[in-house]
Design a protein around this motif. Structure first.
Motif, PDB file in Angstrom:
ATOM      1  N   GLY A   1       0.783  -1.226   0.000  1.00 33.31           N
ATOM      2  CA  GLY A   1       0.000   0.000   0.000  1.00 33.31           C
ATOM      3  C   GLY A   1       0.812   1.272   0.000  1.00 33.31           C
ATOM      4  N   ASN A   2       2.121   1.173   0.079  1.00 30.73           N
ATOM      5  CA  ASN A   2       2.908   2.377   0.262  1.00 30.73           C
ATOM      6  C   ASN A   2       3.529   2.869  -1.039  1.00 30.73           C
ATOM      7  OD1 ASN A   2       4.294   4.447   1.368  1.00 30.73           O
ATOM      8  ND2 ASN A   2       5.707   3.202   2.554  1.00 30.73           N
ATOM      9  N   GLU A   3       4.507   2.128  -1.546  1.00 30.70           N
ATOM     10  CA  GLU A   3       5.196   2.526  -2.772  1.00 30.70           C
ATOM     11  C   GLU A   3       4.222   2.701  -3.938  1.00 30.70           C
ATOM     12  OE1 GLU A   3       8.949   2.516  -4.066  1.00 30.70           O
ATOM     13  OE2 GLU A   3       8.460   3.739  -2.325  1.00 30.70           O
ATOM     14  N   THR A   4       3.257   1.788  -4.017  1.00 35.44           N
ATOM     15  CA  THR A   4       2.321   1.798  -5.143  1.00 35.44           C
ATOM     16  C   THR A   4       1.595   3.143  -5.232  1.00 35.44           C
ATOM     17  OG1 THR A   4       0.859   0.698  -3.589  1.00 35.44           O
ATOM     18  CG2 THR A   4       1.808  -0.663  -5.318  1.00 35.44           C
ATOM     19  N   THR A   5       1.011   3.557  -4.110  1.00 39.86           N
ATOM     20  CA  THR A   5       0.210   4.786  -4.135  1.00 39.86           C
ATOM     21  C   THR A   5       1.128   6.001  -4.309  1.00 39.86           C
ATOM     22  OG1 THR A   5      -1.228   3.662  -2.565  1.00 39.86           O
ATOM     23  CG2 THR A   5      -1.640   5.984  -2.909  1.00 39.86           C
TER      24      THR A   5
ATOM     25  N   ILE B   1       1.869   0.791 -11.924  1.00 35.81           N
ATOM     26  CA  ILE B   1       2.950   0.229 -11.116  1.00 35.81           C
ATOM     27  C   ILE B   1       3.045  -1.274 -11.324  1.00 35.81           C
ATOM     28  CG2 ILE B   1       3.721  -0.164  -8.719  1.00 35.81           C
ATOM     29  CD1 ILE B   1       3.789   2.693  -9.564  1.00 35.81           C
ATOM     30  N   ALA B   2       1.888  -1.901 -11.353  1.00 36.57           N
ATOM     31  CA  ALA B   2       1.880  -3.364 -11.522  1.00 36.57           C
ATOM     32  C   ALA B   2       2.008  -3.648 -13.014  1.00 36.57           C
ATOM     33  CB  ALA B   2       0.590  -3.950 -10.967  1.00 36.57           C
ATOM     34  N   ILE B   3       3.239  -3.848 -13.461  1.00 41.40           N
ATOM     35  CA  ILE B   3       3.475  -4.088 -14.884  1.00 41.40           C
ATOM     36  C   ILE B   3       3.024  -5.502 -15.239  1.00 41.40           C
ATOM     37  CG2 ILE B   3       5.242  -4.112 -16.680  1.00 41.40           C
ATOM     38  CD1 ILE B   3       6.928  -2.347 -14.787  1.00 41.40           C
ATOM     39  N   TRP B   4       3.371  -6.426 -14.358  1.00 39.34           N
ATOM     40  CA  TRP B   4       2.973  -7.809 -14.591  1.00 39.34           C
ATOM     41  C   TRP B   4       2.648  -8.478 -13.269  1.00 39.34           C
ATOM     42  CZ3 TRP B   4       6.605 -10.631 -11.967  1.00 39.34           C
ATOM     43  CH2 TRP B   4       7.882 -10.092 -11.838  1.00 39.34           C
ATOM     44  N   LEU B   5       1.927  -9.585 -13.366  1.00 37.51           N
ATOM     45  CA  LEU B   5       1.582 -10.364 -12.171  1.00 37.51           C
ATOM     46  C   LEU B   5       2.191 -11.753 -12.340  1.00 37.51           C
ATOM     47  CD1 LEU B   5      -2.222  -9.449 -12.079  1.00 37.51           C
ATOM     48  CD2 LEU B   5      -0.334  -8.279 -10.921  1.00 37.51           C
ATOM     49  N   MET B   6       2.117 -12.539 -11.312  1.00 35.68           N
ATOM     50  CA  MET B   6       2.678 -13.885 -11.428  1.00 35.68           C
ATOM     51  C   MET B   6       1.686 -14.915 -10.895  1.00 35.68           C
ATOM     52  SD  MET B   6       6.283 -15.219 -10.119  1.00 35.68           S
ATOM     53  CE  MET B   6       7.499 -14.258 -10.963  1.00 35.68           C
TER      54      MET B   6
ATOM     55  N   ALA C   1      -6.587   3.633  -2.293  1.00 31.93           N
ATOM     56  CA  ALA C   1      -5.507   4.259  -3.067  1.00 31.93           C
ATOM     57  C   ALA C   1      -6.056   5.375  -3.946  1.00 31.93           C
ATOM     58  CB  ALA C   1      -4.815   3.200  -3.926  1.00 31.93           C
ATOM     59  N   ARG C   2      -7.182   5.102  -4.610  1.00 38.43           N
ATOM     60  CA  ARG C   2      -7.764   6.122  -5.497  1.00 38.43           C
ATOM     61  C   ARG C   2      -8.157   7.360  -4.706  1.00 38.43           C
ATOM     62  NH1 ARG C   2      -9.289   4.260 -10.737  1.00 38.43           N
ATOM     63  NH2 ARG C   2     -10.380   6.240 -10.839  1.00 38.43           N
ATOM     64  N   LEU C   3      -8.712   7.145  -3.526  1.00 37.96           N
ATOM     65  CA  LEU C   3      -9.113   8.276  -2.672  1.00 37.96           C
ATOM     66  C   LEU C   3      -7.874   9.082  -2.260  1.00 37.96           C
ATOM     67  CD1 LEU C   3     -11.275   9.758  -0.923  1.00 37.96           C
ATOM     68  CD2 LEU C   3     -10.763   8.118   0.876  1.00 37.96           C
TER      69      LEU C   3
ATOM     70  N   THR D   1       2.308   6.313  -7.841  1.00 36.70           N
ATOM     71  CA  THR D   1       1.237   6.736  -8.753  1.00 36.70           C
ATOM     72  C   THR D   1       1.016   8.249  -8.631  1.00 36.70           C
ATOM     73  OG1 THR D   1       0.249   4.560  -8.496  1.00 36.70           O
ATOM     74  CG2 THR D   1      -1.134   6.248  -9.491  1.00 36.70           C
ATOM     75  N   MET D   2       1.126   8.770  -7.399  1.00 34.92           N
ATOM     76  CA  MET D   2       0.998  10.220  -7.206  1.00 34.92           C
ATOM     77  C   MET D   2       2.104  10.940  -7.980  1.00 34.92           C
ATOM     78  SD  MET D   2       0.368  10.271  -3.119  1.00 34.92           S
ATOM     79  CE  MET D   2      -1.149   9.716  -2.355  1.00 34.92           C
ATOM     80  N   LEU D   3       3.323  10.410  -7.848  1.00 35.47           N
ATOM     81  CA  LEU D   3       4.468  11.006  -8.537  1.00 35.47           C
ATOM     82  C   LEU D   3       4.242  11.009 -10.050  1.00 35.47           C
ATOM     83  CD1 LEU D   3       7.541  11.930  -8.400  1.00 35.47           C
ATOM     84  CD2 LEU D   3       8.083   9.529  -8.758  1.00 35.47           C
TER      85      LEU D   3
END
Ligand code: HEM
Length: 239
Positions: free
Chosen positions: A40-44, A106-111, A189-191, A47-49
């Motif tokens: 929840g940290n880097e992702t949000t 941020i999530a380019i790919w999943l596994m 995250a969207r909020l 995305t703001m950046l």
């Protein structure tokens, strides 16, 4: 890592609730909390950046975003808290967030690993195979999104994209994944991003002081970390 013996001050946060579950071993509690912090940290924050970066590249979008937020502020009053209704009344801000998540996801790919043989079109993916769905390959596919490599928040206003836009279950737009492992922090995250953008664009103007570009290796990032000079908006001379 282990649970400290003795009396703990019990609050009503996530950690306290997990500790109350006697059946959960300490490792599971620690894993849960670490996962939440990292997921929840880097992702949000990133995305703001990226949103600020894209807006810097697209002054027309920045202007429209600012107009939307300024008009909301004048109706809410500067001292009052925003309500959920105010948040829902930010259509262009939502377009900026969707477009940022599409172009700078941020999530380019999943596994995944198949737990049984899976038939997909003319293929059979045998049990035990690793499958890597590339979200960005779809998000940046010119056949799916016209001008896929450009930041165009207005695309999300096009009625033709309405179905595509459903980030909870669209096959064309899945910045928060999908299915059983869908991101539980998506709405939060969207909020957070909307509130950040609101605060940032209504409080500051800025100029970029160093060239930058996106890179997706080894993960989504801005190679120079987006260097900008901030000025408080209300300190600027009128006119
Ligand atoms: C812009 C911000 C975010 C993006 C783009 C994002 C994206 C994703 C994606 C794509 C997944 C699915 C991973 C997979 O299927 O393997 C995921 C899972 C997850 N996300 Fe997020 N996320 C964001 C913010 C958050 C926040 C704020 C939280 C928590 C406060 C969070 C918590 C989680 C957790 C715990 C999972 C794992 C779910 C599971 O495996 O069942 N995320 N996220």
């Amino acid at each position: 890592m282990y649970r400290q013996e003795g009396s703990l001050e019990v609050g009503n946060g996530v950690l306290s609730r997990l500790l109350e579950e006697e059946s959960l071993p300490d490792e599971a509690v620690a894993d849960f909390i670490i996962n939440l912090l990292f997921a929840g940290n880097e992702t949000t924050a990133k995305t703001m950046l990226f949103a600020v970066y894209f807006l810097t590249q697209c002054p027309r979008a920045l202007k429209q975003l600012l107009e939307e937020q300024d008009s909301l502020r004048s109706c809410c009053g500067e001292e009052e808290m925003l309500t959920w209704q105010d948040y829902k009344a930010m259509p262009f801000t939502q377009c900026v967030i969707d477009e940022t998540l599409r172009l700078g996801g941020i999530a380019i790919w999943l596994m995944r690993e198949t737990t049984e043989d899976v038939k997909y079109q003319d293929y059979v993916i045998p049990k035990g195979c690793f499958v890597v769905p590339f979200l960005s390959a779809v998000h940046l596919d010119e056949n799916v999104f016209n001008g896929a490599l450009s930041f165009n928040p207005w695309r999300w206003m096009d009625p033709e994209n309405e179905e595509k836009r459903n980030w909870r279950n669209s096959p064309f737009y899945a910045p928060f994944g999908g299915g059983g492992r869908f991101c539980p922090g998506a709405e939060l995250a969207r909020l957070q991003i909307a509130l950040f953008l609101r605060y940032f664009v209504t409080t500051y103007s800025w100029t970029q002081t160093r060239e930058d570009r996106m890179s997706f290796f080894p993960s989504a990032r801005l190679v120079n970390g987006l260097q900008i000079r901030l000025t408080r908006r209300h300190m600027q001379p009128a006119g």
